[in-house]
Design a protein around this motif. Sequence first.
Motif, PDB file in Angstrom:
ATOM      1  N   TYR A  32       0.863  -1.163   0.000  1.00  0.00           N
ATOM      2  CA  TYR A  32       0.000   0.000   0.000  1.00  0.00           C
ATOM      3  C   TYR A  32       0.910   1.227   0.000  1.00  0.00           C
ATOM      4  O   TYR A  32       1.946   1.231   0.671  1.00  0.00           O
ATOM      5  CB  TYR A  32      -0.895   0.035   1.238  1.00  0.00           C
ATOM      6  N   TYR A  36       1.615  12.016   1.778  1.00  0.00           N
ATOM      7  CA  TYR A  36       1.166  12.963   2.792  1.00  0.00           C
ATOM      8  C   TYR A  36       1.806  14.311   2.516  1.00  0.00           C
ATOM      9  O   TYR A  36       2.916  14.403   1.992  1.00  0.00           O
ATOM     10  CB  TYR A  36       1.594  12.508   4.192  1.00  0.00           C
ATOM     11  N   LEU A  44       0.785  15.994   9.491  1.00  0.00           N
ATOM     12  CA  LEU A  44       0.681  15.471   8.135  1.00  0.00           C
ATOM     13  C   LEU A  44      -0.771  15.278   7.737  1.00  0.00           C
ATOM     14  O   LEU A  44      -1.611  14.898   8.552  1.00  0.00           O
ATOM     15  CB  LEU A  44       1.406  14.122   8.038  1.00  0.00           C
ATOM     16  N   PHE A  90       5.611  13.748   1.831  1.00  0.00           N
ATOM     17  CA  PHE A  90       6.171  12.470   2.272  1.00  0.00           C
ATOM     18  C   PHE A  90       5.456  11.320   1.567  1.00  0.00           C
ATOM     19  O   PHE A  90       4.225  11.249   1.565  1.00  0.00           O
ATOM     20  CB  PHE A  90       6.011  12.290   3.783  1.00  0.00           C
ATOM     21  N   ARG A  94       3.242   0.632   3.454  1.00  0.00           N
ATOM     22  CA  ARG A  94       3.015  -0.395   4.458  1.00  0.00           C
ATOM     23  C   ARG A  94       2.682  -1.690   3.731  1.00  0.00           C
ATOM     24  O   ARG A  94       2.282  -1.673   2.565  1.00  0.00           O
ATOM     25  CB  ARG A  94       1.885  -0.028   5.420  1.00  0.00           C
ATOM     26  N   THR A 101       3.333  -1.317  10.165  1.00  0.00           N
ATOM     27  CA  THR A 101       3.697   0.071  10.408  1.00  0.00           C
ATOM     28  C   THR A 101       3.832   0.843   9.104  1.00  0.00           C
ATOM     29  O   THR A 101       4.315   0.316   8.107  1.00  0.00           O
ATOM     30  CB  THR A 101       5.031   0.116  11.159  1.00  0.00           C
ATOM     31  N   LEU A 102       3.406   2.097   9.122  1.00  0.00           N
ATOM     32  CA  LEU A 102       3.680   3.003   8.019  1.00  0.00           C
ATOM     33  C   LEU A 102       5.157   3.360   8.052  1.00  0.00           C
ATOM     34  O   LEU A 102       5.672   3.770   9.093  1.00  0.00           O
ATOM     35  CB  LEU A 102       2.866   4.282   8.156  1.00  0.00           C
ATOM     36  N   PHE A 104       7.845   5.907   6.345  1.00  0.00           N
ATOM     37  CA  PHE A 104       7.890   7.147   5.581  1.00  0.00           C
ATOM     38  C   PHE A 104       9.240   7.338   4.906  1.00  0.00           C
ATOM     39  O   PHE A 104      10.271   6.901   5.411  1.00  0.00           O
ATOM     40  CB  PHE A 104       7.643   8.345   6.506  1.00  0.00           C
ATOM     41  N   GLY A 105       9.203   8.035   3.777  1.00  0.00           N
ATOM     42  CA  GLY A 105      10.427   8.510   3.171  1.00  0.00           C
ATOM     43  C   GLY A 105      10.934   9.745   3.898  1.00  0.00           C
ATOM     44  O   GLY A 105      10.303  10.215   4.850  1.00  0.00           O
ATOM     45  N   LYS A 106      12.056  10.287   3.423  1.00  0.00           N
ATOM     46  CA  LYS A 106      12.659  11.426   4.109  1.00  0.00           C
ATOM     47  C   LYS A 106      11.998  12.748   3.765  1.00  0.00           C
ATOM     48  O   LYS A 106      12.302  13.772   4.378  1.00  0.00           O
ATOM     49  CB  LYS A 106      14.158  11.488   3.797  1.00  0.00           C
TER      50      LYS A 106
END
Lengths: 114, 116
Positions: A32, A36, A44, A90, A94, A101-102, A104-106
């Motif tokens: 998935y 954001y 976010l 962002f 997941r 857990t989600l 995230f990228g940087k």
Amino acid sequence: AQSVTQLGSHVSVSEGALVLLRCNYSSSVPPYLFWYVQYPNQGLQLLLKYTTGATLVKGINGFEAEFKKSETSFHLTKPSAHMSDAAEYFCATRAPSGYSTLTFGKGTMLLVSP
Amino acid sequence: EAGVVQSPRYKIIEKKQPVAFWCNPISGHNTLYWYRQNLGQGPELLIRYENEEAVDDSQLPKDRFSAERLKGVDSTLKIQPAELGDSAVYLCASSLDGTGGVHEQYFGPGTRLTVT
């Protein structure tokens, strides 16, 4: 394990120009995927998400993203940038089953100039 | 409908001092998350609650961090003692539930902690 890589910590565009923010994922199964947006000093906000079905997903504020399995990508686009689009974006991922857990990228900071 | 509420919004403390953050999730949301966002990074999950039960706290530094969610509503995240490396934005989020379906996580505005 799921991960995402956002190419470019900063992207600059002129108002009215195309916005393209890049995100590539790493996963053993189609994950998935989410985009954001974070405005200064705010939390976010979900722009759009891909779970299953149509690979082109439309979100809020005129943004859309296309899931491309062959390229392991989920790039975010908007045809015409507006000054109000200036924010940090962002990409997140997941696993598709159960709870996970989600990740995230940087983040990519979008700068829009007049 | 009110969003996720966090307080304080900003906190400056000296190292070795304790600090606490408070979160009030959206009404009816059973799942509550605490994230830490370091400068220039995306959020990283610290702990997830399903109602009052902490079901994922694998990333919580338990030697100095603690959290609670009494009665399955509000939550408090505490750091004692704080270290310089704890300077970050602490985000709280909530969702209808955390299992199975992809329910959106709603984020609060965060608490920006500066440890000097």
